[in-house]
Design an enzyme around this catalytic site. Structure first.
Site, mmCIF file in Angstrom:
data_model
loop_
_atom_site.group_PDB
_atom_site.id
_atom_site.type_symbol
_atom_site.label_atom_id
_atom_site.label_comp_id
_atom_site.label_asym_id
_atom_site.label_seq_id
_atom_site.Cartn_x
_atom_site.Cartn_y
_atom_site.Cartn_z
ATOM 1 N N GLU A 249 8.774 -5.001 -2.462
ATOM 2 C CA GLU A 249 9.917 -4.090 -2.405
ATOM 3 C C GLU A 249 10.161 -3.631 -0.978
ATOM 4 O O GLU A 249 9.283 -3.013 -0.355
ATOM 5 C CB GLU A 249 9.686 -2.873 -3.303
ATOM 6 N N HIS B 182 18.209 1.293 1.765
ATOM 7 C CA HIS B 182 17.952 0.122 0.921
ATOM 8 C C HIS B 182 18.938 -1.001 1.203
ATOM 9 O O HIS B 182 18.585 -2.175 1.137
ATOM 10 C CB HIS B 182 17.988 0.510 -0.555
ATOM 11 N N ASP C 164 -7.313 -3.060 -11.154
ATOM 12 C CA ASP C 164 -6.616 -3.600 -12.320
ATOM 13 C C ASP C 164 -5.180 -3.086 -12.286
ATOM 14 O O ASP C 164 -4.945 -1.886 -12.492
ATOM 15 C CB ASP C 164 -7.314 -3.140 -13.594
ATOM 16 N N LYS D 185 -4.774 1.983 -20.204
ATOM 17 C CA LYS D 185 -3.584 1.168 -19.941
ATOM 18 C C LYS D 185 -2.406 1.524 -20.838
ATOM 19 O O LYS D 185 -1.597 0.666 -21.197
ATOM 20 C CB LYS D 185 -3.921 -0.332 -20.065
#
Length: 580
Positions: free
Chosen positions: A259, A565, A467, A391
């Site tokens: 990004e 951006h 993770d 998670k």
């Protein structure tokens, strides 16, 4: 040009015909009997003459007859023995030698003539289907995969394989005779297994993996611990934000992301923190959790186990059982929740410098085995009952914490807010209240009272081998801003109750991720103070989130978000054409 193209198409036709002819007239076809009957005949002759010669040898020794005196039947038996031995050695001896040097998946290798033809076919055969060339009349067997359906724009790259053996293994995988997952164990070469699996996948799917790198990666390091059935690796650029001045130490923070603006924005926040004197952090709690679910015949019986587990008098015995599973696992608390006759038991423990999921699971299994002796009617439904909670966004992690619970704060001076962040203290405080607090409440957010904490958490997680899926609960964050020092300066803080990180195990041992951990000074396990490296990493994550929150909120307050951006996160370059 058309003539040349036609000749290129006709070459495979000739080769295909030749291969068909050679396959229809094998050497074994010259035998008067089928191959299996011929083998049986020579086996019978071999063992019969051996038995006869042994009997004759024994008879001559008993009668004191010289061994070199031979009758006509003896001579015939010897000739039959030699002939059958030569046949059996030639037929089975080659296969035996090949079994020592060739993987089991490639025992039936091609004949020498077929090898040369196959190489020529790879050189001349076009990748587009025959329909693209009307003059092509290739006589080929029915395809066993989607390879013949590849579009001309999606041609498969030719991979250089070591020998015809690799080609045979690829065919075996494509035909389903050799499982793809077993290549590493059968070949004993992880890189070769990845290359063969990759080529087989291309032939089965009919899609090219030309842009996915294969070389330049140590596949031995992921075997059995990080990734199964690899066919390459994904390249993610790593940028550096900082220096981040945190707790009187400077850190250059690695961030793996695709990004645009993210690293630059975090870097600006780091600068604002640095020139304002730095940030400070506190680790409030360090405990990984696992919560099995058990069932009883009645709710009353489930409640009895709940009271037993929460009784302080029983905690020491349970701790000894739990802690015996590891040198670093130390049980801290047990919290229970009951639903009818089902009981959810949430174990919390410290895990040293490891993230600790495997460690806590082992300890929980030990306790479950111990409890089964006291409660034989207990039925363990699952080692994880989602009360952990791993998670998944869950209020229990937001309230109780999981992994490392960290709070990080800084006071940004008024002139820094104006010159570096290009906004005002008043604007930031108002925006934070209406966006991060009120707006998130209106959306029914669960632990999402922030601007973009998960952006920074994910980037650092990928760079340091954490993770990535645990970004879900690790990004729980509430960002607070208020004016201090008579309204001149800005106090900003982030509170993150469940940062799940480790500096040993999993992806942290891979070369690239290990290098990023080394850059932060938290690589591996701390020998002096076990667990200090992982706690330090958690504070760095919180400090980087603080910098990212500060910069993004300032861009929003100043109306710079869209402009930045458009400038940094959009490219006019056609990457697909550039790569091709």
């Amino acid at each position: 040009m058309d003539v040349q193209k036609k000749s290129m198409i006709q070459v495979p036709h000739k080769l295909s015909t030749k291969k068909h002819d050679s396959s229809s007239s094998k050497a074994s076809d010259a035998l008067p009997l089928p191959l299996y009957l011929t083998n049986a005949l020579f086996f019978t002759i071999f063992f019969s003459v051996v038995y006869y010669l042994l009997l004759r040898w024994r008879e001559k020794i008993r009668n004191s007859v010289p061994l070199h005196v031979l009758t006509l039947s003896d001579i015939g038996a010897i000739v039959a023995f030699v002939a059958s031995f030569i046949y059996l050695l030639g037929f089975f001896g080659i296969t035996f030698v090949q079994s020592l040097i060739i993987p089991r998946a490639a025992h039936d290798i091609l004949d020498e003539d077929d090898d040369h033809e196959l190489e020529e076919v790879h050189e001349f055969m076009p990748n587009e289907p025959c329909a693209a060339a009307p003059d092509c009349q290739i006589a080929s067997p029915k395809p066993k995969s989607k390879l013949d359906k590849i579009d001309a724009a999606d041609q498969l790259p030719a991979l250089p394989f070591s020998s015809e053996v690799d080609e045979e293994i690829i065919k075996s995988v494509v035909e389903g005779k050799t499982p793809s997952y077993s290549l590493e164990s059968k070949l004993g070469d992880t890189r070769r297994a990845a290359a063969i699996r990759r080529e087989a996948l291309q032939r089965i799917s009919g899609k090219s993996l030309a842009g996915l790198p294969l070389e330049g990666f140590d596949y031995d390091t992921i075997l059995g611990q990080c990734c199964e059935m690899p066919v390459g690796y994904v390249q993610i650029p790593v940028g550096i934000a900082g220096p981040l001045l945190l707790d009187d130490r400077e850190f250059s923070v690695p961030m793996a992301t695709t990004e645009g603006c993210l690293v630059a924005s975090t870097n600006r926040g780091c600068k604002a923190i640095y020139v304002s004197g730095g940030a400070s952090s506190v680790v409030l709690r360090d405990a990984m959790t696992r919560a099995p679910v058990v069932r009883f015949g009645t709710a009353k019986r489930a409640a009895e186990l709940k009271f037993f587990l929460e009784d302080p008098l029983n905690f020491e015995a349970l701790s000894l059982v739990f802690n015996s599973s590891s040198r670093f696992a130390r049980l801290q608390t047990i919290k229970c929740a009951i639903a009818g006759k089902n009981l959810y038991i949430r174990f919390s423990c410290s895990t040293g410098d490891a993230m600790g999921m495997n460690m806590v699971s082992k300890g929980v299994q030990n306790v479950m085995d111990f409890l089964h002796k006291e409660f034989p009617d207990m039925d363990v439904i699952g080692i994880s009952g989602n009360y952990c909670s791993d998670k998944k966004p869950a209020a229990v992690n937001w309230i109780e914490g999981r992994g490392k619970s960290v709070v990080c704060e800084a006071i940004i001076k008024e002139e820094v807010v104006k010159k570096v962040l290009k906004t005002s203290v008043e604007s930031l405080v108002e925006l934070n209240m209406l966006k991060n607090l009120t707006g998130s409440a209106m959306a029914g957010a669960l632990g999402g009272f922030n601007a973009h904490a998960s952006n920074i958490v994910s980037a650092i997680f990928i760079a340091t081998g954490q993770d990535p899926a645990q970004n879900i609960e690790s990004s729980h964050c509430i960002t607070m801003m208020e004016a201090v020092n008579d309204g001149k300066d800005l106090h900003v803080s982030v509170t993150m109750p469940s940062i799940e990180v480790g500096t040993v195990g999993g992806g942290t041992q891979l070369a690239s991720q290990s290098a990023c951990l080394n850059l932060l000074g938290v690589k591996g396990a701390s020998k002096e103070a076990p667990g200090s490296n992982s706690r330090q990493l958690a504070t760095i994550v919180a400090g980087a989130v603080l910098a990212g929150e500060l910069s993004l909120m300032s861009a929003l307050a100043a109306g710079q978000l869209v402009k930045s951006h458009m400038k940094y996160n959009r490219s006019n370059k056609d990457v697909s054409k550039a790569s091709s």
